[in-house]
Enzyme design. Structure first.
Site, PDB file in Angstrom:
ATOM      1  N   SER A 111      93.060   8.335  -8.896  1.00 26.25           N
ATOM      2  CA  SER A 111      92.482   7.111  -9.456  1.00 26.25           C
ATOM      3  C   SER A 111      91.684   6.375  -8.383  1.00 26.25           C
ATOM      4  CB  SER A 111      93.599   6.193  -9.973  1.00 26.25           C
ATOM      5  OG  SER A 111      93.056   4.915 -10.242  1.00 26.25           O
ATOM      6  N   TYR A 134      85.871   4.298  -9.733  1.00 25.55           N
ATOM      7  CA  TYR A 134      85.728   2.917 -10.206  1.00 25.55           C
ATOM      8  C   TYR A 134      84.453   2.394  -9.554  1.00 25.55           C
ATOM      9  CZ  TYR A 134      90.157   1.662 -12.512  1.00 25.55           C
ATOM     10  OH  TYR A 134      91.201   1.538 -13.389  1.00 25.55           O
ATOM     11  N   ARG A 169      95.579  -6.845 -21.983  1.00 24.50           N
ATOM     12  CA  ARG A 169      96.928  -6.247 -21.921  1.00 24.50           C
ATOM     13  C   ARG A 169      97.961  -7.358 -22.034  1.00 24.50           C
ATOM     14  NH1 ARG A 169      95.131  -1.770 -17.461  1.00 24.50           N
ATOM     15  NH2 ARG A 169      93.877  -0.596 -18.937  1.00 24.50           N
ATOM     16  N   HIS A 281      92.311   6.077 -23.234  1.00 26.00           N
ATOM     17  CA  HIS A 281      92.953   5.466 -22.067  1.00 26.00           C
ATOM     18  C   HIS A 281      94.462   5.306 -22.313  1.00 26.00           C
ATOM     19  CE1 HIS A 281      91.116   3.236 -18.476  1.00 26.00           C
ATOM     20  NE2 HIS A 281      92.407   3.104 -18.252  1.00 26.00           N
ATOM     21  N   GLY A 314      98.767  10.314 -25.447  1.00 26.98           N
ATOM     22  CA  GLY A 314      99.886  10.540 -26.363  1.00 26.98           C
ATOM     23  C   GLY A 314     100.620  11.856 -26.199  1.00 26.98           C
ATOM     24  N   ILE A 315     100.228  12.664 -25.207  1.00 27.67           N
ATOM     25  CA  ILE A 315     100.874  13.977 -25.070  1.00 27.67           C
ATOM     26  C   ILE A 315     102.229  13.830 -24.366  1.00 27.67           C
ATOM     27  CG2 ILE A 315     100.729  16.224 -23.900  1.00 27.67           C
ATOM     28  CD1 ILE A 315      97.734  16.170 -24.526  1.00 27.67           C
TER      29      ILE A 315
HETATM   30  C1  FMN Z   1      99.934   3.048 -15.542  1.00 28.42           C
HETATM   31  C2  FMN Z   1      98.630   3.669 -15.972  1.00 28.42           C
HETATM   32  C3  FMN Z   1      97.489   3.474 -15.180  1.00 28.42           C
HETATM   33  C4  FMN Z   1      96.279   4.045 -15.566  1.00 28.42           C
HETATM   34  N1  FMN Z   1      95.175   3.879 -14.759  1.00 28.42           N
HETATM   35  C5  FMN Z   1      94.004   4.469 -15.106  1.00 28.42           C
HETATM   36  C6  FMN Z   1      92.873   4.363 -14.274  1.00 28.42           C
HETATM   37  O1  FMN Z   1      92.910   3.786 -13.191  1.00 28.42           O
HETATM   38  N2  FMN Z   1      91.721   4.920 -14.718  1.00 28.42           N
HETATM   39  C7  FMN Z   1      91.629   5.606 -15.891  1.00 28.42           C
HETATM   40  O2  FMN Z   1      90.565   6.103 -16.247  1.00 28.42           O
HETATM   41  N3  FMN Z   1      92.704   5.727 -16.690  1.00 28.42           N
HETATM   42  C8  FMN Z   1      93.887   5.185 -16.317  1.00 28.42           C
HETATM   43  N4  FMN Z   1      94.967   5.330 -17.131  1.00 28.42           N
HETATM   44  C9  FMN Z   1      94.851   6.152 -18.355  1.00 28.42           C
HETATM   45  C10 FMN Z   1      95.169   7.617 -18.044  1.00 28.42           C
HETATM   46  O3  FMN Z   1      94.220   8.192 -17.194  1.00 28.42           O
HETATM   47  C11 FMN Z   1      95.219   8.447 -19.319  1.00 28.42           C
HETATM   48  O4  FMN Z   1      94.014   8.316 -20.024  1.00 28.42           O
HETATM   49  C12 FMN Z   1      96.368   8.047 -20.228  1.00 28.42           C
HETATM   50  O5  FMN Z   1      97.515   7.707 -19.484  1.00 28.42           O
HETATM   51  C13 FMN Z   1      96.684   9.195 -21.175  1.00 28.42           C
HETATM   52  O6  FMN Z   1      97.651   8.818 -22.102  1.00 28.42           O
HETATM   53  P1  FMN Z   1      99.207   9.161 -21.936  1.00 28.42           P
HETATM   54  O7  FMN Z   1      99.728   8.223 -20.896  1.00 28.42           O
HETATM   55  O8  FMN Z   1      99.746   8.865 -23.278  1.00 28.42           O
HETATM   56  O9  FMN Z   1      99.309  10.590 -21.501  1.00 28.42           O
HETATM   57  C14 FMN Z   1      96.192   4.782 -16.762  1.00 28.42           C
HETATM   58  C15 FMN Z   1      97.337   4.973 -17.547  1.00 28.42           C
HETATM   59  C16 FMN Z   1      98.547   4.441 -17.163  1.00 28.42           C
HETATM   60  C17 FMN Z   1      99.765   4.684 -18.013  1.00 28.42           C
END
Ligand code: FMN
Length: 404
Positions: A111, A134, A169, A281, A314-315
């Site tokens: 990230s 970012y 959020r 996301h 969602g996986i």
């Molecule tokens: C705590 C957390 C932080 C995340 N931070 C980022 C991020 O910095 N950039 C991004 O593109 N997605 C971020 N995501 C989204 C993840 O990359 C991803 O799309 C998402 O977690 C997939 O869904 P899942 O958690 O149900 O597997 C974040 C998700 C979580 C849970």
């Protein structure tokens, strides 16, 4: 490996262990979605709309879940999605995830809000790390980050399109989460009931420093000051013009994460993008977005084989990955599933999460009679209620004669 991690049978078990270890405000940072959190529920529910239709008595002794993706072979059909601020959940979480990914020969996306230095992560897992950009409001910082990523030898750049402005959020806001962290007394008292996390936090000097951004914030700034500097820089609004500029400037593979409309997917490919991650996301961007499983078939139809079409959100099970593949995904990513593992048990926990998912994919292939993940298709799907894609019922696929 601790016995609790060894005994974890599912991602749900790792989630329970992670919940025990983390102060509530941080566990909820993983769990939370946006607004009323309908998207969060929709993501997992979308998979439950499908059934996998088995074909028995085929040759399934040897099974292969490896996938070729953008010119590279991975041993599993999934990778680890970028999750910002993971070091707050478990110190060195990013390097633990990167190392676990290398061990399993799967990709890990760093990230842009990671605490670990880009170079160090690239050294941990050369050839397995991708970088999630970012971009900054100040384009000179973006340029510099791109140069550092290329210098570290990282070959794949990911840009997330789905949060042009900061998402709402509400759960995190109600919990009093802010960057930099300013904890309420009640939050601190609750955190004290998770001593393993508190000791680790104090032993490492409190809040982790976002290494990528430290140099732009100025000399000698604290972790809190660097986070405060980062916040107004990102997210920032970018356009197709920026994608074209990065495409011309970035020598490696370029992936857009969060695309859901087939026309956007087509435009991305026309702009020279190598891959798309259909994603919302993990329900953390905007509550009215579709679940990626709903839009995947149309995106795949628009892109065809011109670029890789991946999916996340969602996986939680290997069978979810099989369903995504049957609907057209070339590869998938997990966010929370890997985070639960690393929070629960560090590197061993991350490895356990990967192993659980890998084993579930393998078992799913055996159970439905498909020896290769890349041979999955919608002939294995039944979808009683879903509107887009998939078979609506049991029909002959015409392959009976050659299969038995
Ligand atoms: C705590 C957390 C932080 C995340 N931070 C980022 C991020 O910095 N950039 C991004 O593109 N997605 C971020 N995501 C989204 C993840 O990359 C991803 O799309 C998402 O977690 C997939 O869904 P899942 O958690 O149900 O597997 C974040 C998700 C979580 C849970």
């Amino acid at each position: 490996m601790s016995s609790a991690i060894e005994q974890a049978l599912s991602i749900g078990d790792l989630r329970r262990l992670a919940r025990r270890r983390l102060p509530r405000i941080l566990f909820e940072l993983i769990e939370s979605g946006v607004e009323d959190e309908y998207g969060l529920v929709r993501n997992e529910a979308a998979f439950r709309q499908f059934r996998l239709l088995p074909r028995y008595l085929g040759e399934i002794e040897k099974r292969d879940q490896g996938m070729d993706l953008m010119g590279r072979h991975y041993d599993c059909p999934f990778g680890i999605a970028p999750t910002g601020f993971a070091a707050m959940l478990r110190r060195d979480a990013d390097s633990m995830l990167a190392t676990a990914a290398r061990g399993a020969n799967i990709p890990f996306v760093i990230s842009g809000a990671s605490a670990a230095p880009i170079q160090a992560l690239a050294r941990c897992a050369p050839d397995h790390v991708w970088y999630h950009l970012y971009p900054a409001k100040d384009s000179a910082f973006t340029e510099d980050i791109l140069k550092r990523v290329a210098d570290a030898g990282i070959g794949t750049l990911v840009y997330t399109v789905d949060n042009p402005v900061y998402p709402k959020r509400e759960r995190d806001i109600r919990n009093g989460f802010s960057l930099p962290l300013r904890l309420r007394l009640s939050t601190m008292l609750e955190a004290a009931t998770h001593p393993a996390w508190v000791l680790e936090y104090l032993r490492h000097g409190g809040m982790p420093v976002m290494d990528t951004w430290a140099r732009y914030a100025g000399e000698g700034k604290s972790a809190g000051e660097i986070a405060a500097f980062f916040r107004p820089q990102s997210p920032c609004i970018k356009t197709w013009r920026d994608i074209e500029v990065w495409r011309a400037r970035w020598p490696g593979r370029l992936v857009l994460k969060g695309i859901q409309h087939p026309d956007d997917a087509r435009r991305a490919v026309d702009s020279g993008v190598d891959g798309i991650i259909v994603s919302n996301h993990g329900g953390k961007a905007f509550d009215a977005l579709p679940s990626p499983l709903e839009t995947l078939p149309a995106v795949k139809a628009a892109v065809g084989r011109r670029a890789a079409v991946m999916l996340d959100s969602g996986i939680r099970r290997g069978s979810d990955m099989v369903i995504a593949r049957c609907l057209g995904a070339d590869f998938v990513f997990v966010g929370r599933a890997a985070l639960y593992g690393v929070v629960a048990g560090g590197r061993a926990g991350a490895e356990r999460a990967i192993e659980i998912l890998r084993t579930e994919v393998d078992m799913s292939l055996a159970m439905i009679g498909c020896p290769r993940f890349d041979e999955l298709g919608d002939r294995f799907l039944i979808c009683p209620h879903f509107s887009s894609g998939g078979s609506q019922g049991v029909e002959s696929d015409g392959s009976g004669a050659d299969r038995h």
